[in-house]
Design a protein around this motif. Structure first.
Motif, PDB file in Angstrom:
ATOM      1  N   THR A  11       9.791  -2.535  -9.098  1.00  0.00           N
ATOM      2  CA  THR A  11       8.792  -2.604 -10.176  1.00  0.00           C
ATOM      3  C   THR A  11       8.224  -4.010 -10.278  1.00  0.00           C
ATOM      4  OG1 THR A  11      10.546  -3.088 -11.757  1.00  0.00           O
ATOM      5  CG2 THR A  11       9.810  -0.807 -11.620  1.00  0.00           C
ATOM      6  N   SER A  12       7.016  -4.077 -10.788  1.00  0.00           N
ATOM      7  CA  SER A  12       6.369  -5.367 -10.960  1.00  0.00           C
ATOM      8  C   SER A  12       5.515  -5.297 -12.221  1.00  0.00           C
ATOM      9  CB  SER A  12       5.531  -5.659  -9.718  1.00  0.00           C
ATOM     10  OG  SER A  12       4.796  -6.820  -9.866  1.00  0.00           O
ATOM     11  N   LEU A  53       2.077   2.628  -6.568  1.00  0.00           N
ATOM     12  CA  LEU A  53       1.385   2.221  -5.342  1.00  0.00           C
ATOM     13  C   LEU A  53       2.112   2.657  -4.076  1.00  0.00           C
ATOM     14  CD1 LEU A  53       0.231  -1.390  -6.317  1.00  0.00           C
ATOM     15  CD2 LEU A  53      -0.867   0.789  -6.767  1.00  0.00           C
ATOM     16  N   ASP A 111       7.217   1.513  -5.285  1.00  0.00           N
ATOM     17  CA  ASP A 111       6.320   0.442  -5.730  1.00  0.00           C
ATOM     18  C   ASP A 111       5.637   0.852  -7.033  1.00  0.00           C
ATOM     19  OD1 ASP A 111       4.642  -1.707  -6.007  1.00  0.00           O
ATOM     20  OD2 ASP A 111       3.706  -1.519  -4.032  1.00  0.00           O
ATOM     21  N   ARG A 162       4.092  -0.281 -10.689  1.00  0.00           N
ATOM     22  CA  ARG A 162       3.545  -1.443 -11.384  1.00  0.00           C
ATOM     23  C   ARG A 162       3.197  -1.066 -12.822  1.00  0.00           C
ATOM     24  NH1 ARG A 162       1.366  -4.862  -7.069  1.00  0.00           N
ATOM     25  NH2 ARG A 162       2.541  -4.199  -5.233  1.00  0.00           N
TER      26      ARG A 162
END
Lengths: 513, 513
Positions: free
Chosen positions: B230-231, B243, B247, B249
């Protein structure tokens, strides 16, 4: 005559550039904010884009457009001479690159991709374990494949020269020796002179992240960054990348125990970005055309080095900036303190951390060794010995293991041969352009004996940038690096200016201690 | 039998998904770090990708693969019943979407794209100038084109229903009325009861950016965020986006004068992300297949609302978190203070800022009006009057201009009709799932009368997530929203649970003041 084919070719190149810039955007994201677990999927995304790009760059449609556009150009009657020569140069460069792509057989392309991935993985492992033997067979394979690539490209050049072309168009080993030999002669003795003089070290203190970011922000603001077209990120390795005609990104990072690293990397990457920002962007040359691109990696490096070494590391800049560093907690009480901290001269094993003086030696060693590996039958198993021998001879230091030695840099593990000289050529070009800039500014009415220093003292870096834009950036690939230097400075490229600069700086530094 | 076609179809979908996720990556970048000047080039990049995607989604190759895979599946003898039914569901959904794409004529697709771009630009202008007249003709055009789209799709449904399908598969207006009518009856009187009771306002103080970020970081850490996949970013409008299979976000932002906005938005977006993280990802359903996707926007919203309202806005959560808020400077001395600040009940004009009680009314008004615009000949010129009349009747407030009124939301300007109900259906589903979760946790041995509250008190949100993963997320698109709710709760979806929850919360809040 409406240049129908020309417009169609422009559209084709623009779409290719769109795809290429999408690839670059993914690369930026990957290196700045992507979570690590996403790397496998990201790899697949990048492969898909690379495949689409390659198929556009080698298509019959593209080839036909280049050929037909050449025919069309011959029949043009409404264009002036400049425009015809620009178009011709664009078409020649397109043809050159198309041929390069076309000449390679697809098996080699696939084998090279595999060997690079493999080489990079094994290099990481070998470096971590300080164990060159794990990497050597992969390096051997990469060398063989790259030799095969040069054979298939079949250019009237030696193997190493052929592989260096994408970085430094038209470079030959003969010319490289002319340029580098004076450095081979002078640098070791200059370094030797230096040794006795004690150096002020920056050890024992640090700046926190926030302070370093504040200083970088101030730097870019004072250097006229336009936030509408630039964006600053963080990544383990600093880089600069262009994602669109008005989309310039750069990154830096804070290194523990190295309070100036982030600041100087920002200055360096900003120099790269300024070059890209200044490339010609008139409609017909825009972005997708060769003339809208950087002419060589050495010229690129000359621009980053200019802003890092000529400006940020200059005495006048320190006089202006020391108070900001002091405010953020650096132990400096005047400009001289900061200047000496920004300019340590200590020969070491590491290229990236090298000072301006010993940097060149790191490159000379690598250049000689990679030419020997590709053209002179240097056995990969002998590389560590050769490496260590030369470091001892030229810098007086010996790596305690191969991770500090021949496993230091990533380049060879990815099959990149012919790149290293660009770093040193960049120093030479930067020095020669700086001399010409000084003469030029004086002739324009700047009365100071040191017009660059005057601009820096006045916080008027805009004047330096204006000169670079007008004299250097605007050329794009219209001329190669050497011709550019000749055009701007009136003299053929040489090592004089760089050696003069080094000697002068060394004198200033030693007399100030 | 080797399921050859099935594997080829999977590969095809995977490549499509790669392209789609590249598009999403560019969208993320655009909204988080892209400099504003880059928007025109970014628009071209996105258009190119959209064109490539559309051509993959409507290709003969794709159609043939779907048809051949169906034939192959009929002849399968080695698969068990579950696997056959899953494959069949995947193929049915692919066929459904392929037909939708194929039935539209290309002129309409182009006209719609233009009308959306145009509508969005005029809406921005109209909203800025509080001038509905500038937007009305564009809205009329969008309605006509969307009506034409429904005609071309030619489904056995009304116009509005057809347009709502991509958000809420199988939803009908009849069913929507069954679900919403009890809310129409109850919400206005509940809001009326509320009015006399004074509310504690959060006005007059704020938390600085750093404090708000610290609180968000703590929240995500306590909720078990895995930083490897996670970001977190910043964007003007919070969103969550996937994404890649690993991935995820999400973004949030600090709003001046609203010290809880960033925190609650983070909780909300994290809920969306958790749903995506929990979708089935077994190899053959992975990512590119319909069964690997969210089943409806309402279910999506139910997950974000669960974490925002059921957890972050709960009394138990406030008892646990008030000290962190106090540490960062919020004027709270205990859990009750924080809880009341997190739960203001003040009917207003703005949907996004609405409390849990009046939120539903905002949606009821929009739903009725968009159905009237598309199916009941409501003239676009009468929209402001109708809007204001209903706000007065149902919420007791009147917009002072159309920017506060019918120009408030972006949805219609982009031609999105049929989306609004998902927000309110999400509240209903979240409430009904929460009730089932409580029963389920009790039956599993949690002795507390309030097992959700117990988990929150204990900082054991992992238990809540485990339940959601197992009971809700894992279905993907195997069943639609209503079937999912029936499956999990044993009861058809209704407004009971939501109304019960609201009444109980209202009582708690008023008795605590």
């Amino acid at each position: 005559m409406t240049s129908t084919i020309w417009l169609r070719l422009g559209k084709y190149l623009r779409d290719t550039q769109l795809l290429g810039s999408i690839h670059s955007t993914l690369y930026w994201d990957q290196n700045t904010v992507m979570p690590s677990g996403a790397s496998s999927w990201r790899g697949e995304q990048l492969s898909l884009l690379a495949k689409l790009l390659h198929s556009r760059q080698t298509s019959h449609e593209f080839e036909d457009l280049i050929i037909e556009a050449s025919t069309e150009l011959e029949e043009e009657t409404f264009l002036d001479i400049t425009e015809i020569s620009e178009r011709k140069r664009n078409l020649d460069l397109l043809q050159l690159e198309f041929n390069r792509q076309k000449r390679l057989d697809s098996k080699l392309v696939v084998d090279l991709t595999t060997a690079k991935t493999n080489g990079y993985a094994l290099w990481q492992e070998a470096k971590l374990n300080k164990d060159y033997e794990r990497f050597a067979p992969a390096l051997k394979k990469l060398i063989e494949l790259r030799q095969e690539q040069a054979r298939q490209l079949d250019e009237p050049r030696s193997c190493w020269e052929t592989l260096a072309q994408p970085f430094e168009p038209d470079l030959t080993i003969k010319r490289l020796n002319e340029l580098f030999n004076p450095l081979r002669d002078s640098l070791p003795s200059l370094i030797n002179e230096l040794k006795p003089c004690s150096q002020m070290k920056s050890g024992g203190w640090d700046l926190d992240k926030r302070s370093q970011h504040n200083l970088c922000e101030r730097l870019l603001n004072e250097w006229g960054r336009d936030e509408n077209i630039t964006s600053l990120g963080r990544s383990p390795h600093p880089f600069s990348i262009t994602l669109g005609p008005r989309d310039f990104r750069l990154t830096s990072r804070v290194v523990k125990g190295q309070p100036f690293s982030c600041f100087l990397a920002t200055a360096h990457e900003w120099g790269h970005s300024l070059y890209e920002q200044g490339l010609p962007s008139q409609s017909h040359q825009w972005f997708g055309w060769p003339l809208g691109q950087a002419t060589s990696m050495a010229v690129h490096e000359s621009q980053s080095l200019f802003w890092e070494n000529r400006v940020a590391r200059s005495r006048d800049f320190s006089n202006r900036f020391w108070k900001y560093f002091a405010y953020e907690g650096a132990p400096v009480g005047n400009g001289l303190d900061l200047w000496r901290l920004l300019n340590p001269l200590v020969p070491g094993l590491n290229r990236v951390e090298a000072d301006e003086l010993s940097y060149g030696v790191h490159i000379l060693i690598r250049t000689d060794l990679e030419i020997a590996l590709l053209e002179e039958d240097l056995d990969v198993w002998d590389l560590p010995n050769e490496w260590n021998k030369r470091y001892k001879e030229l810098l007086g230091v010996t790596p305690s293991n191969d991770a500090e030695g021949c496993l230091q840099d990533v380049h060879w593990s990815e099959g990149a041969f012919g790149y290293f000289p660009s770093y040193l050529l960049g120093h030479l070009i930067s020095a020669q352009l700086s001399e010409a800039m000084a003469i030029s500014l004086k002739s324009e009415g700047t009365t100071s004996e040191d017009p660059l220093g005057q601009c820096i003292r006045d916080g008027n870096e805009a004047k330096l940038l204006k000169w670079l834009r007008k004299k250097v950036h605007v050329y794009g690939r219209k001329v190669n690096a050497e011709k550019l230097v000749k055009e701007v400075t009136g003299k053929a490229l040489s090592s004089h200016a760089f050696l003069n600069y080094l000697e002068k700086k060394l004198e200033m530094l030693t007399s100030s201690s």
